[in-house]
Design a protein around this motif. Structure first.
Motif, PDB file in Angstrom:
ATOM      1  N   GLU A 148      -1.098 -37.463  14.148  1.00  0.00           N
ATOM      2  CA  GLU A 148      -0.049 -38.479  14.268  1.00  0.00           C
ATOM      3  C   GLU A 148       0.472 -38.541  15.701  1.00  0.00           C
ATOM      4  OE1 GLU A 148       4.071 -36.555  12.980  1.00  0.00           O
ATOM      5  OE2 GLU A 148       2.509 -36.169  11.486  1.00  0.00           O
ATOM      6  N   THR A 149       1.021 -39.677  16.066  1.00  0.00           N
ATOM      7  CA  THR A 149       1.577 -39.873  17.403  1.00  0.00           C
ATOM      8  C   THR A 149       2.796 -38.982  17.585  1.00  0.00           C
ATOM      9  OG1 THR A 149       0.804 -42.156  17.434  1.00  0.00           O
ATOM     10  CG2 THR A 149       2.568 -41.592  18.970  1.00  0.00           C
ATOM     11  N   ILE A 150       2.879 -38.354  18.763  1.00  0.00           N
ATOM     12  CA  ILE A 150       4.025 -37.496  19.081  1.00  0.00           C
ATOM     13  C   ILE A 150       4.665 -37.977  20.377  1.00  0.00           C
ATOM     14  CG2 ILE A 150       3.037 -35.481  17.916  1.00  0.00           C
ATOM     15  CD1 ILE A 150       2.361 -34.367  20.740  1.00  0.00           C
ATOM     16  N   GLY A 151       5.874 -37.511  20.611  1.00  0.00           N
ATOM     17  CA  GLY A 151       6.548 -37.820  21.864  1.00  0.00           C
ATOM     18  C   GLY A 151       6.098 -36.876  22.959  1.00  0.00           C
ATOM     19  N   PHE A 152       6.291 -37.296  24.214  1.00  0.00           N
ATOM     20  CA  PHE A 152       5.894 -36.481  25.351  1.00  0.00           C
ATOM     21  C   PHE A 152       6.618 -35.139  25.348  1.00  0.00           C
ATOM     22  CE2 PHE A 152       5.728 -35.390  29.934  1.00  0.00           C
ATOM     23  CZ  PHE A 152       4.353 -35.338  30.062  1.00  0.00           C
TER      24      PHE A 152
END
Length: 123
Positions: free
Chosen positions: A13-17
């Motif tokens: 899944e997409t994560i934050g930096f």
């Protein structure tokens, strides 16, 4: 957290930096490689030098298919250094040495393409 060694697995899944920055991946030089006959799967015991600030850390790595024990000392590798230590049989693994699976699922180590100072952080 489940880690899969399946190269055909779907992307995570997409994560934050900021989440990426929370994983501290550093480069170190293997200074000692020993047999690990007690391991359930073939593995070596490693001591990796991450430089004067982090020091030497222990790891266990299932890399016996592609690497001979005598060629490992002096090799630079990447590892996650901020996971809690994990007991693997009689060995306390302090870092997670990183690799990618080959076609057969055997580990190929993540290494810099040129020598870099030990302790450098991946960005």
């Amino acid at each position: 957290m489940h880690v899969t060694h399946d190269s055909a697995a779907l992307p995570a899944e997409t994560i934050g930096f900021d989440q990426f920055l929370a994983v501290d991946i550093r480069v170190g030089t293997i200074v000692e490689a020993l047999p690990f006959p007690e391991a359930r799967k073939p593995a070596y015991k490693l001591v990796i030098d991450f430089g004067p600030v982090i020091g030497r850390k222990r790891s266990s790595a299932q890399i016996t298919e592609h690497y001979r024990i005598e060629e490992l000392p002096g090799m630079q590798v990447a590892a996650v250094i901020n996971f809690p230590p994990r007991q693997i049989g009689p060995v306390m693994s302090e870092v997670l040495t990183l690799g990618f699976p080959d076609e057969a699922g055997k580990v190929v180590l993540v290494r810099p393409s040129k020598d870099v100072p030990n302790g450098g952080r991946l960005f």
